[in-house]
Structure formats: C-alpha cells, structure tokens
Design a protein around this motif. Structure first.
Motif, PDB file in Angstrom:
ATOM      1  N   ARG A 284       4.669  -0.984  10.726  1.00  0.00           N
ATOM      2  CA  ARG A 284       5.558  -1.458  11.789  1.00  0.00           C
ATOM      3  C   ARG A 284       5.485  -2.954  12.055  1.00  0.00           C
ATOM      4  NH1 ARG A 284       3.494   2.211  16.510  1.00  0.00           N
ATOM      5  NH2 ARG A 284       1.551   1.468  15.568  1.00  0.00           N
ATOM      6  N   ASN A 285       4.348  -3.597  11.783  1.00  0.00           N
ATOM      7  CA  ASN A 285       4.228  -5.013  12.105  1.00  0.00           C
ATOM      8  C   ASN A 285       3.375  -5.719  11.057  1.00  0.00           C
ATOM      9  OD1 ASN A 285       1.459  -4.419  12.863  1.00  0.00           O
ATOM     10  ND2 ASN A 285       2.288  -3.617  14.786  1.00  0.00           N
ATOM     11  N   ARG A 286       3.210  -7.011  11.246  1.00  0.00           N
ATOM     12  CA  ARG A 286       2.500  -7.838  10.273  1.00  0.00           C
ATOM     13  C   ARG A 286       1.024  -7.463  10.193  1.00  0.00           C
ATOM     14  NH1 ARG A 286       3.015 -14.134  11.189  1.00  0.00           N
ATOM     15  NH2 ARG A 286       5.223 -13.518  10.934  1.00  0.00           N
ATOM     16  N   ARG A 287       0.419  -7.122  11.321  1.00  0.00           N
ATOM     17  CA  ARG A 287      -1.005  -6.779  11.316  1.00  0.00           C
ATOM     18  C   ARG A 287      -1.265  -5.518  10.504  1.00  0.00           C
ATOM     19  NH1 ARG A 287      -3.900  -3.611  14.642  1.00  0.00           N
ATOM     20  NH2 ARG A 287      -2.154  -3.414  16.089  1.00  0.00           N
ATOM     21  N   GLU A 288      -0.419  -4.504  10.662  1.00  0.00           N
ATOM     22  CA  GLU A 288      -0.586  -3.280   9.886  1.00  0.00           C
ATOM     23  C   GLU A 288      -0.374  -3.537   8.395  1.00  0.00           C
ATOM     24  OE1 GLU A 288       1.947  -0.256  11.398  1.00  0.00           O
ATOM     25  OE2 GLU A 288       0.767   0.064  13.223  1.00  0.00           O
ATOM     26  N   ILE A 291      -3.488  -5.133   6.954  1.00  0.00           N
ATOM     27  CA  ILE A 291      -4.596  -4.193   6.760  1.00  0.00           C
ATOM     28  C   ILE A 291      -4.350  -3.309   5.547  1.00  0.00           C
ATOM     29  CG2 ILE A 291      -5.755  -2.193   7.790  1.00  0.00           C
ATOM     30  CD1 ILE A 291      -5.420  -3.571  10.496  1.00  0.00           C
ATOM     31  N   VAL A 292      -3.128  -2.799   5.396  1.00  0.00           N
ATOM     32  CA  VAL A 292      -2.804  -1.964   4.236  1.00  0.00           C
ATOM     33  C   VAL A 292      -2.924  -2.772   2.949  1.00  0.00           C
ATOM     34  CG1 VAL A 292      -0.983  -0.617   3.123  1.00  0.00           C
ATOM     35  CG2 VAL A 292      -1.338  -0.415   5.579  1.00  0.00           C
ATOM     36  N   LYS A 293      -2.472  -4.017   2.968  1.00  0.00           N
ATOM     37  CA  LYS A 293      -2.572  -4.881   1.783  1.00  0.00           C
ATOM     38  C   LYS A 293      -4.030  -5.101   1.392  1.00  0.00           C
ATOM     39  CE  LYS A 293      -1.387  -9.503   0.124  1.00  0.00           C
ATOM     40  NZ  LYS A 293      -0.726 -10.790   0.465  1.00  0.00           N
ATOM     41  N   ALA A 294      -4.891  -5.335   2.392  1.00  0.00           N
ATOM     42  CA  ALA A 294      -6.310  -5.548   2.098  1.00  0.00           C
ATOM     43  C   ALA A 294      -6.942  -4.302   1.481  1.00  0.00           C
ATOM     44  CB  ALA A 294      -7.051  -5.939   3.375  1.00  0.00           C
ATOM     45  N   ILE A 295      -6.530  -3.125   1.944  1.00  0.00           N
ATOM     46  CA  ILE A 295      -7.076  -1.880   1.394  1.00  0.00           C
ATOM     47  C   ILE A 295      -6.609  -1.674  -0.037  1.00  0.00           C
ATOM     48  CG2 ILE A 295      -7.055   0.642   1.634  1.00  0.00           C
ATOM     49  CD1 ILE A 295      -6.894   0.246   4.648  1.00  0.00           C
ATOM     50  N   VAL A 296      -5.326  -1.956  -0.320  1.00  0.00           N
ATOM     51  CA  VAL A 296      -4.786  -1.762  -1.666  1.00  0.00           C
ATOM     52  C   VAL A 296      -5.447  -2.713  -2.655  1.00  0.00           C
ATOM     53  CG1 VAL A 296      -2.714  -1.947  -3.076  1.00  0.00           C
ATOM     54  CG2 VAL A 296      -2.592  -0.840  -0.849  1.00  0.00           C
ATOM     55  N   VAL A 297      -5.635  -3.967  -2.242  1.00  0.00           N
ATOM     56  CA  VAL A 297      -6.198  -4.968  -3.146  1.00  0.00           C
ATOM     57  C   VAL A 297      -7.645  -4.646  -3.513  1.00  0.00           C
ATOM     58  CG1 VAL A 297      -6.864  -7.403  -3.288  1.00  0.00           C
ATOM     59  CG2 VAL A 297      -4.634  -6.786  -2.392  1.00  0.00           C
ATOM     60  N   LEU A 318       3.956   9.352   0.531  1.00  0.00           N
ATOM     61  CA  LEU A 318       4.113   7.919   0.740  1.00  0.00           C
ATOM     62  C   LEU A 318       3.200   7.166  -0.219  1.00  0.00           C
ATOM     63  CD1 LEU A 318       4.110   7.864   4.643  1.00  0.00           C
ATOM     64  CD2 LEU A 318       6.102   7.727   3.156  1.00  0.00           C
ATOM     65  N   ALA A 319       3.569   5.933  -0.502  1.00  0.00           N
ATOM     66  CA  ALA A 319       2.798   5.110  -1.434  1.00  0.00           C
ATOM     67  C   ALA A 319       2.599   3.728  -0.838  1.00  0.00           C
ATOM     68  CB  ALA A 319       3.508   5.015  -2.778  1.00  0.00           C
ATOM     69  N   ALA A 320       1.345   3.271  -0.790  1.00  0.00           N
ATOM     70  CA  ALA A 320       1.032   1.932  -0.304  1.00  0.00           C
ATOM     71  C   ALA A 320       1.219   0.930  -1.422  1.00  0.00           C
ATOM     72  CB  ALA A 320      -0.406   1.888   0.211  1.00  0.00           C
ATOM     73  N   GLN A 321       1.902  -0.182  -1.125  1.00  0.00           N
ATOM     74  CA  GLN A 321       2.203  -1.202  -2.113  1.00  0.00           C
ATOM     75  C   GLN A 321       1.264  -2.399  -1.952  1.00  0.00           C
ATOM     76  OE1 GLN A 321       4.839  -0.348  -4.426  1.00  0.00           O
ATOM     77  NE2 GLN A 321       4.277   1.506  -3.339  1.00  0.00           N
ATOM     78  N   THR A 322       1.269  -3.247  -2.969  1.00  0.00           N
ATOM     79  CA  THR A 322       0.378  -4.393  -2.965  1.00  0.00           C
ATOM     80  C   THR A 322       0.741  -5.448  -1.920  1.00  0.00           C
ATOM     81  OG1 THR A 322       1.731  -5.366  -4.728  1.00  0.00           O
ATOM     82  CG2 THR A 322      -0.222  -4.138  -5.401  1.00  0.00           C
ATOM     83  N   ASP A 323       1.962  -5.408  -1.382  1.00  0.00           N
ATOM     84  CA  ASP A 323       2.352  -6.352  -0.334  1.00  0.00           C
ATOM     85  C   ASP A 323       2.127  -5.807   1.069  1.00  0.00           C
ATOM     86  OD1 ASP A 323       4.261  -4.408  -0.407  1.00  0.00           O
ATOM     87  OD2 ASP A 323       5.984  -5.773  -0.394  1.00  0.00           O
ATOM     88  N   GLY A 324       1.507  -4.621   1.180  1.00  0.00           N
ATOM     89  CA  GLY A 324       1.204  -4.041   2.479  1.00  0.00           C
ATOM     90  C   GLY A 324       2.259  -3.110   3.020  1.00  0.00           C
TER      91      GLY A 324
END
Length: 425
Positions: A284-288, A291-297, A318-324
């Motif tokens: 929903r926002n930049r902070r989320e 956090i998702v980007k940091a987990i994927v990386v 659902l699939a988490a992408q490298t850009d969060g």
C-alpha cells in the motif's frame, strides 16, 4: 556550586530562556505562580529537545542494529585473540572501520541530552537557593518558588529536611510522597523501555555476550535512577519522567513499525503485513514496498519469519517482486523461491516404459540407424533389384554372438531344463 554552574552557563542561559518563553504561554492559561505553568514549561522543554534529537535517535537505531549484526564476528575475534588483548582491540577497530559502525552511536541521544539535563538541574537548584540564573530574574524566581506540583515545590528534593521544606511553603510528608511516586514511575518507565527492547526487538537467533550485558543493564539502570533520584529536585524528576515516557513511546513505535530482523517483533509485523497484502492484493505504501524489497533481495539469507512471509504470499497466489511490489499469479513470480532466485520451469520427465516397450524401442532404433547409414542418393524405387534380396537377408541374418536367438529368448537356459525335485516331507 557556583563554579559548576558557571561551567554550564553556555547552556543554562538558553535553557532558562526556553522555560521562560513556555511559562509566558502557560502562565496566561493557568496563572504565573501555579505548578501547572512551570511544570508544563519543563515538559514542553523535554518535548522540544527530543524532537530535535530525532535524527540522532534514528542513527542510534541503525548503530544498534549494526552492532547486533557484528556480534558473531566480534565473538570470533575475541575467541581467536583471547590471549592477546592488544591484537583483539586492533581487530575490533579494523572491523568497525570496514563496516562503518561506531559503538558510541548507540549512546548519542543520551550524550546529546546530558547538557540540557545538567543545565535544568542547575536552574532548579538556583531557584531552591534563591539565586537568579540565566534569564530568570527576581520576579520569576519568586514565582517559581511559589509553584507546587501536587503540593511539592518545584525545587524540593526527597532528602530535604522539614525546615527546608517549610522554607518553600510545603510539608515534608507531601514532598517525600510526591518525590517517591515520581522516582518509582521514573524507574519503572526505564525498566519497561529496556525490557520491551530485549524481549521483542532483539534477534533471538544470535546468542552473544552483548545480549547478556543488555539484560544486566535492564536491571541496573532502574536501580541507578532510584538511587540518584532521591537527590533530584521535583522539576528534574518531571524532566526525567517525561523523557522516559517519550523514549518508551518512541521505542514502541519503532518496534511496531520497523522491528529488528529476526526478532519477535518482526514476526508479528510480517504477520500483520501478510494479512494487509493478501487483503488488498498489493503493497500500500513506500514503507511496505521497502520492507518487501529488502526481504526479496536477501535471497538465501532470509530468516525464518521472512521465509514464512514469502511462502504465505505464494499460498495466496501472490508473488513478491524485486522492486517491492506484489503481483497476482504464480507464473509471473520472479523472486518467490526460497533462495530468492528465479524459479525455472520444471523439466517434463518421460513416461516410464515397460520391458517389452524398451526392447522394441531398441530394435526400432537399430533399424533406423541401418536405414540412415544407407546411401541417401538413391530412393527405394531406384535401388537395384539384386540389392533388395541382399538387404532382406542381412536383416534376417542373426547378429554375431547371439547364437541365432532373439533377445526375447536370450534369457532362457541352453538345453533341456531339469525338472524341479519334489519337496521333502
């Protein structure tokens, strides 16, 4: 005392000026000589200082997490050079320099706040001794001496005698009750702040001496506040209680929204984040997204809670992408594998054949090879007539070493088979 106060004159004057400015505002609402006007002036001073120290607080969080990350490496250095303290210190400094960490960064807010604390202490002590200080003149000094917080004068302490309390127009019993309650609240707030940091926002997968030291400080700091608090004036107790409450609330906000990786707070946060993302189908926002980007990386370096979060997204399609960001559909997933690498399509395994099918397949392959080895310049119709019987005879002729038997018969015994002997009774 005057010598010590003169050393802090560079900060006592600004502190006294800020208190007087707030006193003008609250004095117009509650009265110039009331405890509310002077007490809220001190509380406002604390809030102003802590707002200015927010950048240092952010640095403190980053430094603390960096130190937690370095704990395993520091432990290895200590074990490797346990008999050489000088080499151990050199390796520690080298590690700090390579990683860009500073152990003193975690103490920056306390160090930066200490001058204001001593300045306020000397301002209130001067009020108790009927001395002007900074911009507090005679009229303001008389007004501050008349101010009482829950019946206790602003400059009174727990160790004051009955005569000193009566000189400030107060009862020694009231002074000690109020100061005792404030000292207890100050110590409890300090204990709770340190406890929630140790129980919720510490990586439980790393067991180091640093954690044991933090646990000791969790009990030592409140005791220190209780011991030194009996000598603090009521105004200083208000200051320190306010800053402890601010620190506790600030710490709760950080633990709730930006927890330490591997901690129980991170497990609770990722569980909440998983519910929000699956409900809305996106971050929903930049902070989320950050956090998702940091987990994927992280890839293979993800901890238990982060792997559980990624697996929870996969179960919901659902699939988490490298850009969060988070997208729907498993086919478009780029980084949903356990190790964070793209998951290639699985190879289609051939269907298992029976023995008869394998034998017929071998024969067919051999025949095809013979056909391919024949000259391709002539078609079947162009072959000479005498070559056709020869080719047929060649196919019918048994292969050398087979003894004129087919492969299906090669498993049988040569000659007559002896009958089985009857079983002995």
């Amino acid at each position: 005392m005057d010598t010590i106060a003169s050393l802090f004159s560079f900060i006592t004057t600004p502190v006294s000026w800020v208190i007087v400015q707030f006193h003008k505002v609250y004095g117009a609402l509650f009265g110039d000589d009331t405890g509310w006007a002077w007490g809220l002036s001190i509380v406002s001073l604390v809030i102003l200082i802590r707002i200015c120290l927010i950048p240092l607080f952010v640095k403190q969080i980053k430094a603390t997490r960096a130190m937690q990350t370095l704990q395993p490496e520091m432990k290895k250095i200590q074990e490797r050079y346990k008999n050489d303290k000088q080499r151990q210190s050199e390796e520690m400094m080298k590690l700090y320099k390579e990683t860009g960490t500073n152990p003193l960064s975690s103490c920056l807010p306390i160090l930066a706040q200490s001058p204001f604390f001593f300045a306020l202490y000397h301002v209130l002590n001067s009020i108790a001794n009927n001395d002007t200080i900074g911009v507090i003149n005679e009229s303001l000094l008389q007004s501050a001496q008349k101010a009482h917080i829950f019946g206790a004068p602003l400059a009174a302490t727990f160790t004051d005698s009955a005569a000193e309390a009566s000189a400030l127009d107060a009862s020694i019993t009231t002074v000690r009750i109020v100061t005792a309650i404030m000292i207890i609240l100050m110590s409890l707030s300090q204990f709770y702040t340190q406890r929630q940091l140790m129980t919720k926002n510490v990586d439980t997968t790393v067991k180091t001496p640093f954690m044991q030291q933090q646990k000791m400080l969790m009990y030592i700091f409140p005791i220190m506040f209780a011991v030194f608090g009996i000598n603090f004036p009521v105004g200083v107790l208000v200051y320190w209680l306010t800053t402890n409450v601010w620190t506790m609330g600030q710490q709760m906000y950080v633990i709730h929204n930006n927890p330490t990786p591997g901690s129980k707070a991170q497990a609770a946060y990722l569980e909440r984040l998983l519910k929000h993302v699956t409900r809305h189908g996106k971050t929903r926002n930049r902070r989320e997204r950050a956090i998702v980007k940091a987990i994927v990386v992280k890839g293979r370096d993800r901890n238990e809670y982060e792997r559980k979060f990624i697996n929870g997204l996969n179960k919901e399609g659902l699939a988490a992408q490298t850009d969060g960001t988070v997208i729907k559909g498993e086919a478009s997933a780029v980084a949903t594998a356990e190790d964070g690498t793209p998951t290639p399509a699985k190879r289609q395994q051939p269907k298992r054949q029976t023995k008869a099918q394998r034998q017929s397949g071998v024969t067919k392959t051999a025949d095809d090879a013979e056909q391919q080895s024949a000259p391709t310049s002539l078609s079947k119709s162009d072959e000479p007539e005498d070559a056709k019987p020869a080719a047929a005879a060649k196919k019918a002729a048994p292969k050398p070493g087979t003894g004129g038997r087919s492969k299906a018969q090669s498993g049988q015994r040569k000659g007559q088979q002896r009958p089985k002997s009857p079983s002995k009774k």
